[in-house]
Design a protein around this motif. Structure first.
Motif, short mmCIF file in Angstrom:
data_model
loop_
_atom_site.label_atom_id
_atom_site.label_comp_id
_atom_site.label_asym_id
_atom_site.label_seq_id
_atom_site.Cartn_x
_atom_site.Cartn_y
_atom_site.Cartn_z
N LEU A 70 0.83 -1.22 0.00
CA LEU A 70 0.00 0.00 0.00
C LEU A 70 0.85 1.26 0.00
N ARG A 71 2.05 1.17 0.59
CA ARG A 71 2.95 2.32 0.58
C ARG A 71 3.46 2.56 -0.85
N TYR A 72 3.65 1.48 -1.58
CA TYR A 72 4.08 1.58 -2.99
C TYR A 72 2.99 2.28 -3.82
N VAL A 77 0.20 7.12 -6.44
CA VAL A 77 -1.03 7.92 -6.47
C VAL A 77 -0.75 9.35 -6.03
N GLY A 78 0.13 9.52 -5.03
CA GLY A 78 0.42 10.85 -4.50
C GLY A 78 1.47 11.62 -5.29
N HIS A 79 2.03 10.99 -6.31
CA HIS A 79 3.03 11.67 -7.15
C HIS A 79 2.42 12.92 -7.78
N GLU A 80 3.19 14.00 -7.87
CA GLU A 80 2.66 15.26 -8.39
C GLU A 80 3.30 15.70 -9.70
N GLY A 81 4.23 14.90 -10.22
CA GLY A 81 4.93 15.27 -11.45
C GLY A 81 4.14 14.97 -12.70
N LYS A 82 4.82 15.06 -13.84
CA LYS A 82 4.20 14.84 -15.14
C LYS A 82 3.58 13.44 -15.21
N GLY A 83 2.36 13.38 -15.72
CA GLY A 83 1.68 12.10 -15.85
C GLY A 83 0.91 11.67 -14.62
N SER A 84 0.96 12.46 -13.56
CA SER A 84 0.27 12.09 -12.32
C SER A 84 -1.20 12.50 -12.36
N ILE A 85 -1.96 11.96 -11.41
CA ILE A 85 -3.38 12.33 -11.30
C ILE A 85 -3.50 13.82 -11.02
N LEU A 98 -3.87 16.53 -3.49
CA LEU A 98 -4.27 15.12 -3.48
C LEU A 98 -3.36 14.34 -2.54
N SER A 99 -3.95 13.45 -1.79
CA SER A 99 -3.17 12.52 -0.96
C SER A 99 -3.82 11.15 -1.04
N GLY A 100 -3.03 10.13 -0.85
CA GLY A 100 -3.57 8.78 -0.90
C GLY A 100 -2.75 7.83 -0.07
N GLY A 101 -3.41 6.85 0.54
CA GLY A 101 -2.64 5.87 1.28
C GLY A 101 -3.41 5.23 2.41
N ASN A 102 -2.64 4.61 3.30
CA ASN A 102 -3.15 3.92 4.46
C ASN A 102 -2.33 4.38 5.66
N VAL A 136 -11.08 9.69 -13.39
CA VAL A 136 -9.64 9.79 -13.63
C VAL A 136 -8.88 8.93 -12.63
N VAL A 137 -9.30 8.96 -11.35
CA VAL A 137 -8.64 8.15 -10.33
C VAL A 137 -8.75 6.67 -10.66
N PHE A 138 -9.95 6.23 -11.03
CA PHE A 138 -10.14 4.82 -11.36
C PHE A 138 -9.37 4.42 -12.62
N GLN A 139 -9.28 5.33 -13.58
CA GLN A 139 -8.48 5.06 -14.78
C GLN A 139 -7.01 4.86 -14.41
N TYR A 140 -6.51 5.71 -13.52
CA TYR A 140 -5.11 5.63 -13.09
C TYR A 140 -4.85 4.30 -12.37
#
Length: 206
Positions: A70-72, A77-85, A98-102, A136-140
């Motif tokens: 889940l950390r991976y 998911v939390g990446h903010e660079g090019k190609g990110s959500i 945006l943030s994501g995780g457990n 978009v999230v589900f597509q990613y």
């Protein structure tokens, strides 16, 4: 230290050991397999903010603490660079954060389930298009599933965690002891000090 050891011995040595294994709730599967779970809930906030939270209930991941899958996923998911959500949503002027995780707490990760949540702070325009944002999230996620895990990315996360562990600030001793005691119930003996922070094994199947 000797005084503390004497106190522990004096106070706890008379407690009988009933010889029973620690409780396990592995037989409780699919705890959120209910009609109420696969729904959209609208909540009126107290503060003036638009948040979209998408939550998944997953099989328990405690046993995979050496891999931390889940950390991976959280890192990607939390990446903010090019190609990110977030990069995509910002170009659309739909989101600002945006943030994501457990959180790896007892509520979000235990022997019955693990929670994974993506939380997006929307703009007013993003709120008007929240269905598209969710899509978009589900597509990613579908893309990550299709591409599969990447060892280079996992090793990068491992190295970051190693550095954070090596150069962490000293914590309050009482909190440190409390964390170690909790770890004793979750991890193997050799991982009591590191099991909640470090990544050890790369297992793409996990």
């Amino acid at each position: 230290l000797n005084t503390l050891e004497n106190w522990v011995t004096e106070i706890f040595s008379q407690i009988p050991n009933n010889g029973l294994p620690k409780p396990s709730f592995d037989h409780l599967t699919d705890p959120f397999d209910t009609p109420e779970f696969h729904k959209l809930y609208r909540v009126v906030p107290v503060s003036k903010i638009h948040l979209l939270n998408i939550t998944w209930a997953l099989p328990p991941q405690e046993r995979n603490y050496r891999v931390k899958p889940l950390r991976y996923i959280s890192r990607l998911v939390g990446h903010e660079g090019k190609g990110s959500i977030l990069s995509f949503l910002r170009k659309k002027l739909w989101a600002v954060a945006l943030s994501g995780g457990n959180a790896e707490t007892g509520f979000e990760q235990n022997s019955i389930y693990s929670i994974f949540m993506v939380s997006i702070t929307l703009t007013s325009e993003g709120y008007e298009h929240f269905y598209e944002v969710a899509h978009v999230v589900f597509q990613y996620m579908k893309m990550l599933q299709k591409v599969g895990p990447d060892k280079r990315i996992w090793k990068e996360i491992q190295k970051i965690n190693d550095n954070e562990f090596s150069f962490q600030d000293q914590v309050d001793p009482i909190n440190y002891v409390e964390n170690i005691c909790e770890n004793m119930h979750l991890f193997c003996k050799q991982d009591f000090l590191t099991g909640n922070q470090l990544l050890f094994d790369y297992k793409p199947e996990v």
